[in-house]
Enzyme design. Structure first.
Site, PDB file in Angstrom:
ATOM      1  CB  SER A 134      57.304  48.394  36.858  1.00 32.93           C
ATOM      2  OG  SER A 134      57.428  48.756  35.411  1.00 32.93           O
ATOM      3  CE1 TYR A 147      51.667  47.258  35.387  1.00 30.62           C
ATOM      4  CE2 TYR A 147      53.511  48.519  34.552  1.00 30.62           C
ATOM      5  CZ  TYR A 147      52.959  47.310  35.452  1.00 30.62           C
ATOM      6  OH  TYR A 147      54.132  46.546  35.517  1.00 30.62           O
TER       7      TYR A 147
HETATM    8  P1  NDP Z   1      52.259  37.273  34.677  1.00 24.91           P
HETATM    9  O1  NDP Z   1      51.153  37.695  33.964  1.00 24.91           O
HETATM   10  O2  NDP Z   1      53.365  36.048  33.899  1.00 24.91           O
HETATM   11  O3  NDP Z   1      52.358  37.020  36.031  1.00 24.91           O
HETATM   12  C1  NDP Z   1      51.427  37.570  36.984  1.00 24.91           C
HETATM   13  C2  NDP Z   1      51.016  36.765  37.998  1.00 24.91           C
HETATM   14  O4  NDP Z   1      50.201  37.702  39.042  1.00 24.91           O
HETATM   15  C3  NDP Z   1      50.301  35.621  37.784  1.00 24.91           C
HETATM   16  O5  NDP Z   1      50.955  34.811  38.486  1.00 24.91           O
HETATM   17  C4  NDP Z   1      48.863  35.819  38.324  1.00 24.91           C
HETATM   18  O6  NDP Z   1      48.195  34.770  38.563  1.00 24.91           O
HETATM   19  C5  NDP Z   1      49.079  36.890  39.379  1.00 24.91           C
HETATM   20  N1  NDP Z   1      47.803  37.690  39.616  1.00 24.91           N
HETATM   21  C6  NDP Z   1      47.064  38.551  38.859  1.00 24.91           C
HETATM   22  N2  NDP Z   1      46.218  39.199  39.465  1.00 24.91           N
HETATM   23  C7  NDP Z   1      46.236  38.500  40.596  1.00 24.91           C
HETATM   24  C8  NDP Z   1      45.226  38.555  41.650  1.00 24.91           C
HETATM   25  N3  NDP Z   1      44.134  39.283  41.635  1.00 24.91           N
HETATM   26  N4  NDP Z   1      45.572  37.548  42.827  1.00 24.91           N
HETATM   27  C9  NDP Z   1      46.513  36.776  42.806  1.00 24.91           C
HETATM   28  N5  NDP Z   1      47.230  36.763  41.701  1.00 24.91           N
HETATM   29  C10 NDP Z   1      47.219  37.547  40.767  1.00 24.91           C
HETATM   30  O7  NDP Z   1      53.234  38.711  34.706  1.00 24.91           O
HETATM   31  P2  NDP Z   1      54.939  38.890  35.322  1.00 24.91           P
HETATM   32  O8  NDP Z   1      55.539  37.728  35.799  1.00 24.91           O
HETATM   33  O9  NDP Z   1      55.432  39.904  34.159  1.00 24.91           O
HETATM   34  O10 NDP Z   1      54.108  39.806  36.417  1.00 24.91           O
HETATM   35  C11 NDP Z   1      54.807  39.751  37.859  1.00 24.91           C
HETATM   36  C12 NDP Z   1      54.787  41.162  38.388  1.00 24.91           C
HETATM   37  O11 NDP Z   1      56.014  41.980  37.555  1.00 24.91           O
HETATM   38  C13 NDP Z   1      53.717  42.002  38.158  1.00 24.91           C
HETATM   39  O12 NDP Z   1      53.642  42.851  39.507  1.00 24.91           O
HETATM   40  C14 NDP Z   1      53.966  43.234  37.141  1.00 24.91           C
HETATM   41  O13 NDP Z   1      53.386  44.368  37.047  1.00 24.91           O
HETATM   42  C15 NDP Z   1      55.713  43.225  37.376  1.00 24.91           C
HETATM   43  N6  NDP Z   1      56.343  43.711  36.161  1.00 24.91           N
HETATM   44  C16 NDP Z   1      56.237  42.985  34.929  1.00 24.91           C
HETATM   45  C17 NDP Z   1      57.280  43.385  34.009  1.00 24.91           C
HETATM   46  C18 NDP Z   1      57.082  42.618  32.609  1.00 24.91           C
HETATM   47  O14 NDP Z   1      57.676  43.367  31.458  1.00 24.91           O
HETATM   48  N7  NDP Z   1      56.710  41.374  32.318  1.00 24.91           N
HETATM   49  C19 NDP Z   1      58.012  44.549  34.135  1.00 24.91           C
HETATM   50  C20 NDP Z   1      57.846  45.391  35.350  1.00 24.91           C
HETATM   51  C21 NDP Z   1      57.114  44.673  36.195  1.00 24.91           C
HETATM   52  P3  NDP Z   1      46.752  34.155  38.027  1.00 24.91           P
HETATM   53  O15 NDP Z   1      46.308  34.473  36.856  1.00 24.91           O
HETATM   54  O16 NDP Z   1      47.026  32.556  38.387  1.00 24.91           O
HETATM   55  O17 NDP Z   1      46.005  34.857  39.525  1.00 24.91           O
END
Ligand code: NDP
Length: 242
Positions: A134, A147
């Site tokens: 990020s 975070y």
């Molecule tokens: P979402 O919440 O849409 O997606 C997050 C994903 O991570 C989901 O598919 C969720 O699936 C999965 N997840 C969370 N915890 C677990 C776990 N313990 N085991 C397996 N899967 C897990 O958010 P984003 O798409 O935005 O996030 C994706 C990445 O991008 C993250 O690392 C986030 O920190 C990063 N990011 C996001 C930004 C933003 O503004 N959106 C900016 C910068 C970075 P499920 O709940 O089904 O397990």
């Protein structure tokens, strides 16, 4: 058949968009996340896709899913460590449980995935691990202390493992997105942190990244020949000033 691509956190947001773009180009996929029904939705209509309900903090579960997909499609050539979560809050009152969840998922999850595929990649002298960090992995934001700690961790471990793996022709890449509208904010429990975030978003004209553009960037990075490593990409909306 092309090589196996494993995407964590594929049930929504960036991961779901990455699944679409790699599937459209004919890659066999293993899509991981905890919510099976959401993974099924993403995988609907796709060929050569396996899904598995996996918590990335559970090493054994994570490894079993990857080995099962490798038995079918061959060794993992790309692991995208994308699963993560952002629980905003001020350290003065945020629950330590939220810090622990973030550090376990965002840091331990990435280390788990990396160890599960790295040794094979090193042996084959081929393969790529792409970590989703990020902008909060290189600069600070208020209400983001834990975070930020987790994402600085992702930056640090990615560059360290890149240095270690470079002599064996294995690529460690990182993409650092800015704010995007995914499910990420839906897990925030602090009302004041959320309203601060919404106010900040207004300063950017209310525009955030389309997850599709992050997925396209990841695909471009991976499509470079194995001897070229785009080590790090920072991607945010033009109007994001922080
Ligand atoms: P979402 O919440 O849409 O997606 C997050 C994903 O991570 C989901 O598919 C969720 O699936 C999965 N997840 C969370 N915890 C677990 C776990 N313990 N085991 C397996 N899967 C897990 O958010 P984003 O798409 O935005 O996030 C994706 C990445 O991008 C993250 O690392 C986030 O920190 C990063 N990011 C996001 C930004 C933003 O503004 N959106 C900016 C910068 C970075 P499920 O709940 O089904 O397990």
């Amino acid at each position: 058949m092309k090589n196996l691509v494993v995407i964590t956190g594929a049930s929504s947001g960036f991961g779901a968009e990455m699944a679409k773009i790699f599937n459209a180009d004919g890659f066999p996929l293993l899509l991981l996340g905890r919510r099976t029904e959401k993974l099924e939705e993403v995988a609907k209509g796709m060929d050569n896709v396996m899904i598995d309900s996996v918590d990335v903090t559970d090493y054994d579960q994570f490894e079993t899913a990857i080995r099962k997909a490798e038995d079918k499609y061959g060794k993992t050539d790309l692991l995208i460590n994308n699963a993560g979560l952002m629980l905003l809050g001020n350290v003065q009152d945020q629950s330590p449980k939220e810090w622990q969840t973030m550090l376990d998922t965002n840091v331990m999850g990435v280390l788990n995935g990396t160890q599960i595929v790295l040794n094979d990649m090193i042996e084959r002298e081929h393969g790529t691990i792409l970590n989703v960090s990020s902008i909060a992995g290189k600069k600070t934001f208020t209400n983001h202390a834990a975070y930020v700690a987790s994402k600085f961790g992702v930056h640090g471990l990615s560059e360290t493992i890149r240095e270690e793996s470079a002599p064996k022709n294995v690529r460690i890449m990182m993409v650092a997105p800015g704010a995007a509208e995914t499910e990420l904010l839906t897990h925030v429990t602090s009302e004041s942190a959320l309203s601060d975030y919404e106010a900040w978003k207004k300063t950017m004209g209310g525009i955030t990244l389309d997850p599709k553009h992050v997925a396209e960037t990841v695909k471009f990075m991976y499509d470079m020949p194995q001897e070229v490593n785009i080590r790090e990409v920072d991607i945010a909306t033009t109007r994001q000033d922080a």
